[in-house]
Design an enzyme around this catalytic site. Sequence first.
Site, PDB file in Angstrom:
ATOM      1  N   HIS A 203       0.817  -1.220   0.000  1.00  0.00           N
ATOM      2  CA  HIS A 203       0.000   0.000   0.000  1.00  0.00           C
ATOM      3  C   HIS A 203       0.844   1.262   0.000  1.00  0.00           C
ATOM      4  O   HIS A 203       0.431   2.287  -0.511  1.00  0.00           O
ATOM      5  CB  HIS A 203      -1.019  -0.048   1.139  1.00  0.00           C
ATOM      6  CG  HIS A 203      -2.139  -0.974   0.805  1.00  0.00           C
ATOM      7  ND1 HIS A 203      -2.132  -2.290   1.170  1.00  0.00           N
ATOM      8  CD2 HIS A 203      -3.251  -0.779   0.052  1.00  0.00           C
ATOM      9  CE1 HIS A 203      -3.217  -2.870   0.670  1.00  0.00           C
ATOM     10  NE2 HIS A 203      -3.909  -1.984  -0.001  1.00  0.00           N
ATOM     11  N   GLU A 450     -10.951 -10.970  -4.378  1.00  0.00           N
ATOM     12  CA  GLU A 450      -9.512 -10.837  -4.122  1.00  0.00           C
ATOM     13  C   GLU A 450      -8.962 -11.983  -3.278  1.00  0.00           C
ATOM     14  O   GLU A 450      -7.798 -11.994  -2.907  1.00  0.00           O
ATOM     15  CB  GLU A 450      -9.179  -9.478  -3.500  1.00  0.00           C
ATOM     16  CG  GLU A 450     -10.036  -9.063  -2.345  1.00  0.00           C
ATOM     17  CD  GLU A 450      -9.745  -7.634  -1.875  1.00  0.00           C
ATOM     18  OE1 GLU A 450      -8.775  -7.026  -2.337  1.00  0.00           O
ATOM     19  OE2 GLU A 450     -10.494  -7.142  -1.020  1.00  0.00           O
ATOM     20  N   ASP A 474      -4.398  -8.386  -4.136  1.00  0.00           N
ATOM     21  CA  ASP A 474      -4.552  -9.425  -3.120  1.00  0.00           C
ATOM     22  C   ASP A 474      -4.772 -10.794  -3.748  1.00  0.00           C
ATOM     23  O   ASP A 474      -4.309 -11.801  -3.208  1.00  0.00           O
ATOM     24  CB  ASP A 474      -5.731  -9.089  -2.189  1.00  0.00           C
ATOM     25  CG  ASP A 474      -5.307  -8.096  -1.131  1.00  0.00           C
ATOM     26  OD1 ASP A 474      -4.213  -8.272  -0.568  1.00  0.00           O
ATOM     27  OD2 ASP A 474      -6.048  -7.124  -0.894  1.00  0.00           O
ATOM     28  N   CYS A 521      -9.685  -3.522 -10.291  1.00  0.00           N
ATOM     29  CA  CYS A 521      -9.219  -2.289  -9.641  1.00  0.00           C
ATOM     30  C   CYS A 521      -7.855  -2.470  -8.989  1.00  0.00           C
ATOM     31  O   CYS A 521      -7.358  -1.576  -8.329  1.00  0.00           O
ATOM     32  CB  CYS A 521     -10.244  -1.773  -8.630  1.00  0.00           C
ATOM     33  SG  CYS A 521     -10.544  -2.909  -7.280  1.00  0.00           S
TER      34      CYS A 521
HETATM   35  C1  PEP Z   1      -6.508  -5.243  -4.552  1.00  0.00           C
HETATM   36  O1  PEP Z   1      -6.288  -6.039  -3.642  1.00  0.00           O
HETATM   37  O2  PEP Z   1      -6.203  -5.458  -5.744  1.00  0.00           O
HETATM   38  C2  PEP Z   1      -7.156  -3.946  -4.257  1.00  0.00           C
HETATM   39  C3  PEP Z   1      -7.537  -3.135  -5.218  1.00  0.00           C
HETATM   40  O3  PEP Z   1      -7.300  -3.599  -2.961  1.00  0.00           O
HETATM   41  P1  PEP Z   1      -6.066  -3.087  -2.056  1.00  0.00           P
HETATM   42  O4  PEP Z   1      -4.897  -2.879  -2.970  1.00  0.00           O
HETATM   43  O5  PEP Z   1      -6.494  -1.849  -1.382  1.00  0.00           O
HETATM   44  O6  PEP Z   1      -5.863  -4.227  -1.124  1.00  0.00           O
HETATM   45 MG    MG Z   2      -7.219  -5.728  -1.745  1.00  0.00          MG
END
Ligand code: PEP
Ligand code: MG
Length: 592
Positions: A203, A450, A474, A521
């Site tokens: 993140h 995910e 994820d 996403c």
């Molecule tokens: C993902 O896991 O691809 C996602 C978009 O959520 P995050 O990156 O916030 O875990």
């Molecule tokens: Mg995620």
Amino acid sequence: MTIQVFGLPVARGIAIGKAVLVASSRLDVDHYFIDADQVEAEIGRLREARDLVARELESLKQAMPGDAPPELGALLDVHLMLLHDESLTSATKQWIRDRHYNAEWALSAQLEVLARQFDEMDDDYLRERKADIEQVVERLLRALARGGSSALAAATRKPIQQDWGGEEPLVLIANDIAPADMLQFKQSVFKGFVTDVGGKTSHTAIVARSMDIPAVVGAREASRLIRQDDWVIIDGDAGVVIVDPSPIVLEEYRFRQRQSELERERLARLRHTPSVTLDGEAVELLANIELPQDAPAALRAGAAGVGLFRSEFLFMNRDGELPGEDEQFEAYRAAVQAMDGLPVTIRTVDIGADKPLDRMSLSELRHEHTLNPALGLRAIRWSLSEPAMFRMQLRAILRASAYGKVRLLIPMLAHASEIRQTFEALARAKQQLRDAGTPFADVEVGAMIEVPAAALTIPLFVRHFDFVSLGTNDLIQYTLAIDRADESVSYLYDPWHPAVLRLIHDTIRAARQAGKGVSVCGEMAGDPSFTPLLLAMGLRSFSMHPSQIAAVKQRILRSDTAKLAQMLDAALACDDPQECYRPFMGEAAQLH
Ligand code: PEP
Ligand code: MG
């Protein structure tokens, strides 16, 4: 002497600047620039803090009982001596004068310089004095905090949101930056970032990427090898950091920097071009945002809406005090209104794993949690364990729906029981609003796919939800059992792994067959090298950082989905990721 440090490329482009080293433990120290006419007042703050600490240390000495060990008195003397030492006081003032750093920032910058000098000492006794200087600086920082910012500085402080008056660009070097700390550097003065730890889809990396400045993570030794004020080139395309470059190397990179800026300007012209493939397939390009303030950048990039609002960033660094319903509602409404009628997909909190509620760096997380937080109480699991909190967030999101098109997204679902509990909570939240006579509109509800278990039971999800959104960051982590934040295994984090491709493909196909919306996403959506593959799989909705939209759109404009789809079977049937990739690179090459 020029040295090169290798890491993982996170955000594209070349940054050239002077290194600002920030220790992870000092990231919560205020970093802002003062105006030239505030320099003396800021030095005055520093002087007051120093006098205060001197008085504290003196009175500690006076109050020491007669039978206290003599070393204690000697230690206080050492601290008093360090407090007045030129290497701390004069040099800190110099940072304020030359760079216009606020006093806290100047102190931590100087601490970095001194800590390095102590580390390099041969004498064990002297090396251990580093702890003393750290304690003295800690006291000074506390004294500054007690004194508050100077009224003038507070009124006109330039956080990091403004350009400093200095001429030399600055780049930030840290061992580690927690995602929440990274947020405070958004739109900052820094032209690039390097961290020692972190994977490409950690993140911290995601927030760095959203800033749209060159960044390299997982550079292991960078913060040890780079010194305060070194000239540094950050090659965000190759994941290389060049320290103290020769004039020839510098010139070469300045040339590449200009080329990449020209390319950006060229891409920016695509903003109003409809996102349609050569064979006429329209593709929706949405934005990922972390805060409502990111919405204007999404609009500027030509996003068709927000595909992922990571609401957890509203919940971080609040010393245990979580945002209430009204505060959340205001934030969601701000994003919805800023998007001016375009849809905003708000994901309920995804707290946990590398996004703890409290400010904690990855290194701290690794030490504090012997268990694996990525497999623990995270995302919807956390929300369901805090039912009142969850309903409060749902009410806040529902209330925002009265001001524009809102879609609700639930992270990390895997079990039918979680789906049931989520809808029960939503029904109760709606009832509470109705009882109170609070307006809200119809809201589509989507599930993040995910966790491999969700992808493998996708019919269950498309039955219950209006849409699904693939969180590939994820999904890859959990399918391949690779911690996405751990640079030591990042070489195994492979989106092209056949297992990953099959799960993505099957999810897209199942959703389309059921007539439900499906989007990606995760970071794959914003990486143009995956665009042909995802198009071939039938994906027509991508959500990414606003800065990536133009590059992905360019790939879409050059793609023929019918031709791409013909190559898909071969990619899905092959065992070797390198081989899977080839047909799509061929297509890309052919289209260029
Ligand atoms: C993902 O896991 O691809 C996602 C978009 O959520 P995050 O990156 O916030 O875990
Ligand atoms: Mg995620």
